[in-house]
Design an enzyme around this catalytic site. Structure first.
Site, PDB file in Angstrom:
ATOM      1  N   GLU A 137      31.017  37.152  36.003  1.00  0.00           N
ATOM      2  CA  GLU A 137      31.705  37.701  37.171  1.00  0.00           C
ATOM      3  C   GLU A 137      30.895  37.387  38.420  1.00  0.00           C
ATOM      4  OE1 GLU A 137      34.526  39.333  37.772  1.00  0.00           O
ATOM      5  OE2 GLU A 137      35.233  40.021  35.810  1.00  0.00           O
ATOM      6  N   HIS A 175      39.231  32.171  35.073  1.00  0.00           N
ATOM      7  CA  HIS A 175      40.111  33.181  34.496  1.00  0.00           C
ATOM      8  C   HIS A 175      41.588  32.794  34.704  1.00  0.00           C
ATOM      9  CE1 HIS A 175      40.676  37.821  33.841  1.00  0.00           C
ATOM     10  NE2 HIS A 175      40.961  37.108  32.776  1.00  0.00           N
ATOM     11  N   ASP A 185      41.761  34.379  39.713  1.00  0.00           N
ATOM     12  CA  ASP A 185      40.334  34.255  40.025  1.00  0.00           C
ATOM     13  C   ASP A 185      39.660  33.206  39.133  1.00  0.00           C
ATOM     14  OD1 ASP A 185      40.760  36.306  37.885  1.00  0.00           O
ATOM     15  OD2 ASP A 185      38.572  36.408  37.872  1.00  0.00           O
TER      16      ASP A 185
HETATM   17 ZN   LIG Z   1      38.847  37.701  36.132  1.00  0.00          ZN
END
Ligand SMILES: [Zn+2]
Length: 267
Positions: A137, A175, A185
């Site tokens: 992330e 993603h 994203d």
């Molecule tokens: Zn994501």
């Protein structure tokens, strides 16, 4: 004066550690439970199979490892906010790594464990990406550029993961590649070309590309890995990744060249 600052520094340091003391404890407790499963003899695994009487332990084994890396942006405003989300049980979401704007990297669970980051999706024939990937992330709200310090930290991390687990160059995806339509994203601000130039995913060169008349662009998307059950959303994810300046969902002549070139690299 110096002593005072040292003291204040120590307080700050211990506070930031204290904030996650109970969730660190929860992590350790859960890992202990998983270890217990591995330590059962005769074997008793999570599939519920039970061949107790005829168990024979092999001498040749190792831990399973990831074969993909999935990159996300957090869609949150700070790393602190994301750390909080990933340490709150009711959210049920996590990632192996969180890369902050200043380049700090938080490792949140062992690479050999399964993080909850990819969700429902499909890439090639993979249908359970959480079981075969490492989730990263990137702290970013989705409508801002990614700072250089952050990308530099990401590149160092990717290099180490690629080397440690032998992750193929094609298997670094976003993603939105995994879940077209459901996820967007990392955003169009993310430079996949920068990653591809370093050997994490592929980029295209259409300089001398001649596209055959019967070339099927949707089929090329599927060969690259996209779920083309709904072509227009597969196209949208492809554009976010490979042609970020184009917000349409239409395959034009330039896309046909790009896809023809990419197809040969990904197949
Ligand atoms: Zn994501």
């Amino acid at each position: 004066m110096y002593k005072y600052f040292l003291f204040a520094g120590l307080i700050l340091l211990s506070c930031s550690h204290n904030a996650y003391r109970s969730t660190n404890k929860s992590y350790k407790k859960q890992v202990k439970e998983f270890a217990k499963i591995l330590r059962e003899y005769p074997l008793k695994d999570s599939a519920g199979l039970n061949y107790v009487a005829d168990w024979v332990g092999s001498t040749n084994l190792s831990m399973r490892k990831a074969n993909y890396v999935i990159i996300h942006h957090t869609a949150q405003n700070s790393c602190e906010q994301t750390l909080k989300t990933f340490t709150t049980p009711r959210t049920a979401v996590s990632a192996h790594y969180v890369v902050c704007r200043d380049g700090t990297v938080h490792h949140m669970l062992n690479d050999l464990l399964r993080a909850h980051h990819a969700g429902v999706g499909k890439w090639g024939s993979v249908s359970d990406m959480n079981s075969s990937s490492i989730g990263i992330e990137i702290d970013n709200n989705g409508s801002e550029p990614f700072p250089e310090a952050q990308i530099n930290s990401l590149l160092v991390l990717l290099e180490r993961l690629k080397k440690a687990y032998g992750i193929p160059q094609a298997n670094f995806i976003g993603h939105m590649d995994w879940a077209p339509g459901r996820k967007v994203d990392p955003s169009r601000f993310f430079s996949w070309k920068t990653l591809a130039d370093k050997g994490f995913s592929y980029w295209y060169d259409t300089t001398a590309v001649q596209v055959p008349v019967d070339f099927n662009a949707v089929q090329a998307l599927r060969i690259i890995g996209y779920n083309t059950a709904k072509p227009e959303i597969a196209i949208q994810s492809y554009k976010i990744h490979f042609v970020p300046q184009d917000t349409t969902r239409i395959i034009n002549e330039s896309d046909r060249k790009i896809l023809f070139d990419l197809m040969k690299k990904y197949q």
